[in-house]
Write an enzyme that holds these catalytic residues in place. Sequence first.
Site, PDB file in Angstrom:
ATOM      1  N   ASP A   1       0.694  -1.372   0.062  1.00  0.00           N
ATOM      2  CA  ASP A   1      -0.196   0.036   0.176  1.00  0.00           C
ATOM      3  C   ASP A   1       0.803   1.170  -0.156  1.00  0.00           C
ATOM      4  OD1 ASP A   1      -1.920  -2.020  -0.083  1.00  0.00           O
ATOM      5  OD2 ASP A   1      -2.904  -1.007   2.170  1.00  0.00           O
TER       6      ASP A   1
ATOM      7  N   LYS B   1      -6.434  -4.923  -2.903  1.00  0.00           N
ATOM      8  CA  LYS B   1      -7.165  -5.635  -1.975  1.00  0.00           C
ATOM      9  C   LYS B   1      -8.233  -4.679  -1.017  1.00  0.00           C
ATOM     10  CE  LYS B   1      -3.455  -4.410   1.271  1.00  0.00           C
ATOM     11  NZ  LYS B   1      -4.192  -3.571   1.990  1.00  0.00           N
TER      12      LYS B   1
ATOM     13  N   CYS C   1      -2.016  -2.659   7.520  1.00  0.00           N
ATOM     14  CA  CYS C   1      -2.109  -3.449   6.700  1.00  0.00           C
ATOM     15  C   CYS C   1      -0.811  -4.166   6.539  1.00  0.00           C
ATOM     16  CB  CYS C   1      -2.049  -2.454   5.449  1.00  0.00           C
ATOM     17  SG  CYS C   1      -3.692  -1.933   5.147  1.00  0.00           S
TER      18      CYS C   1
END
Length: 221
Positions: A25, A130, A163
């Site tokens: 990310d 995701k 994450c």
Amino acid sequence: MTIAVAASPFPFPFDAGRAALAVIDMQRDFIESGGFGASLGNDVARLQAIVPTVAALIALFRARGLPILHTRESHLPDLSDCPPAKRNRGAASPRIGDSGAMGRLLVRGEPGNAIIDACAPLAGEMVVDKPGKGMFFATDCDAMLRARGITQIVFAGVTTEVCVQTSMREANDRGYECLLITDATESYFEEFKAATIAMITAQGAIVGWATGFHELEASIA
Ligand code: TIU
């Protein structure tokens, strides 16, 4: 053949034939002002500080010809993959899907949802969108990695306790050996990063190992 990489709580048995880098990310939504992370009231400058190290780690894997998987936290434009329980969370408005300075927050294809230029994927590298915090929930990550014979994952990216940690725990439960690169990950909260590193490496690497970029580089370059 494995190489012992100096790590906490004990050396990580790195096997180049079975290892992939997961870059979690590294998106404008978390790292630049006007994105999702900033909308939650966070100081994104903390995350910008690790960009050179993440870029160097990506370059190291590219130089060695080792696989790289990039993730993006994102939702479909109709938000059908964003449960109300996620969208309604967070004290601040705007919410996921609302318009911000870089387009709709955390929505796939919007300018703010892109990976930052310094960490941009190259053709042939794995890129996974995701909808959750973890990289394995509602994605093809496991199949993609297993098809390449990967059993070890080196982790970088943001944010450490959200994450990255969620993905690392998911990977650990699926049988992957996990190594977190501590100066290639960052949190909006200094104490949460430290706590994450401590809790994953505790109890004899209950979730995985941790080391610095230069320790890995010195071992595998
Ligand atoms: N808010 C926060 O710290 N993180 C996230 O929402 N997503 C990721 O960590 N990528």
